[in-house]
Enzyme design. Structure first.
Site, mmCIF file in Angstrom:
data_model
loop_
_atom_site.group_PDB
_atom_site.id
_atom_site.type_symbol
_atom_site.label_atom_id
_atom_site.label_comp_id
_atom_site.label_asym_id
_atom_site.label_seq_id
_atom_site.Cartn_x
_atom_site.Cartn_y
_atom_site.Cartn_z
ATOM 1 N N GLU A 173 10.610 38.501 15.771
ATOM 2 C CA GLU A 173 9.950 37.837 14.640
ATOM 3 C C GLU A 173 8.422 37.879 14.684
ATOM 4 O OE1 GLU A 173 11.811 34.122 13.650
ATOM 5 O OE2 GLU A 173 13.611 35.223 13.071
ATOM 6 N N GLU A 184 -17.687 24.686 22.431
ATOM 7 C CA GLU A 184 -17.456 25.911 21.647
ATOM 8 C C GLU A 184 -17.692 25.673 20.152
ATOM 9 O OE1 GLU A 184 -17.217 28.525 23.247
ATOM 10 O OE2 GLU A 184 -16.149 28.159 25.120
ATOM 11 N N HIS A 234 -8.668 26.478 20.019
ATOM 12 C CA HIS A 234 -8.905 27.330 21.191
ATOM 13 C C HIS A 234 -8.117 26.753 22.357
ATOM 14 C CE1 HIS A 234 -10.721 29.435 24.504
ATOM 15 N NE2 HIS A 234 -11.298 28.352 24.963
ATOM 16 N N HIS A 242 -9.771 34.588 29.499
ATOM 17 C CA HIS A 242 -10.178 33.220 29.139
ATOM 18 C C HIS A 242 -9.117 32.518 28.283
ATOM 19 C CE1 HIS A 242 -13.581 30.333 27.736
ATOM 20 N NE2 HIS A 242 -12.409 29.811 27.497
ATOM 21 N N HIS A 260 -6.179 27.858 26.484
ATOM 22 C CA HIS A 260 -6.052 28.806 27.590
ATOM 23 C C HIS A 260 -4.577 29.132 27.808
ATOM 24 C CE1 HIS A 260 -10.127 27.006 29.197
ATOM 25 N NE2 HIS A 260 -10.260 27.662 28.049
HETATM 26 O O1 2HA Z 1 -14.164 23.649 28.158
HETATM 27 O O2 2HA Z 1 -12.166 25.843 26.882
HETATM 28 O O3 2HA Z 1 -14.132 27.534 26.456
HETATM 29 C C1 2HA Z 1 -13.466 23.979 27.091
HETATM 30 C C2 2HA Z 1 -13.264 25.407 26.967
HETATM 31 C C3 2HA Z 1 -14.442 26.293 26.918
HETATM 32 ZN ZN ZN Z 2 -11.935 27.909 26.893
#
Ligand code: 2HA
Ligand code: ZN
Length: 286
Positions: free
Chosen positions: A182, A129, A152, A223, A154
């Site tokens: 909050e 990413e 990033h 995602h 999940h």
């Molecule tokens: O593989 O989270 O979006 C890593 C990720 C791709």
């Molecule tokens: Zn991801």
């Protein structure tokens, strides 16, 4: 364990990689995120902008291990240093083997390639990413000179919520604000949401970065989430707060609601804590 060395600083010459502060910080936070169940397998990625002076204390910045061409030029990041998670690497393994799973990189002076200076052993490359990360760094640095981190993950409940909640970002923000008192104080700027897109592409990078012009959080439906901030702790804390609100939503969603935080109470909170809620959500708030 591979040693990180800096030739002209013998006092540091026998530090192991995990003792280097920015490597330790990355390894600790990624391990913690895995423990929370947010980053299964190779899920999630982080990039953290470093000062040259921080890097050169521990790493020989003259020694380039490999150079990788970028398919998206990033001139505004020319000559900047980052520590990044590797593509396909598991957050759970960062502490035990930082040099295989993390890398210190420098963007070239033209912004068209990156030099690997440390880590990413055995031909590994930065996160898949990277386009979303770099394009987001560019936009956040334009509005916040203290910006340093793109994260990033999940995060489970945020992801779950994108299946059952309207994806309109003002509606999504409002619901999150209503879930914990909050929240409005932690993210008065709200969250943004892009449509579902194929991950790892330059296109999703561009759409994410567009939202980063005026948001620190971008949700990728079905995602995960992108969060930004000045430190790893602050960025983690921001995502953690969104995720906690999403968790409450997932716990209460199928239950009759008997009482909830009102618009007036959210306005009172914003006033008390001196924050300005994003416009167009609260009745009685411009
Ligand atoms: O593989 O989270 O979006 C890593 C990720 C791709
Ligand atoms: Zn991801």
């Amino acid at each position: 364990m591979t040693l990180v060395f800096k030739v002209d600083e013998p006092a540091r010459s026998n530090l192991s990689a995990i003792e280097v502060p920015f490597i330790r910080e990355m390894a600790d936070i990624t391990y913690h995120m895995w423990k929370l169940g947010w980053d299964e397998r190779n899920g999630g990625n982080i990039s953290y902008l470093l000062d040259e002076s921080e890097v050169s204390k521990y790493i020989d910045t003259q020694k380039v291990i490999r150079t990788i061409d970028l398919t998206f030029p990033v001139e505004p990041l020319a000559s900047k240093y980052f520590i990044v998670t590797g593509s396909g690497k598991y957050f759970k393994n960062m502490i035990s083997d930082p040099e295989s799973n993390l890398g210190v990189i420098r963007v070239s002076s033209t912004g068209k390639s990156i030099d690997i200076l440390w880590g990413l052993n055995d031909g590994a490359v930065p996160t898949s990413e990277l386009a979303s990360h770099f394009m987001s760094h560019i936009e956040r640095l334009r509005v916040d000179p203290t910006h340093r981190v793109v994260m990033h993950t999940h995060s489970t409940n945020t992801l779950a919520m994108t299946f059952i909640h309207d994806l309109d970002e003002l509606m999504f923000t409002r619901t999150l604000w209503e879930m914990c008192t909050e929240c409005i104080v932690v993210f008065p700027d709200g969250v943004s949401v892009i449509p579902w897109m194929v991950p790892g592409s330059n296109e999703i990078g561009r759409e994410t970065a567009k939202k980063m012009k005026d948001h620190r959080i971008v949700i990728w439906p079905q995602h995960g989430i992108f969060g930004t901030g000045s430190t790893l702790d602050e960025t983690f804390g921001l995502i953690e707060t969104v995720e906690k609100a999403a968790q409450i939503y997932m716990l209460v969603a199928q239950h009759p609601i008997k009482q909830q935080i009102t618009d007036q109470q959210l306005i009172d909170l914003a006033k008390t804590f001196g924050v300005t809620p994003v416009a167009g959500i609260l009745q009685g708030n411009a």
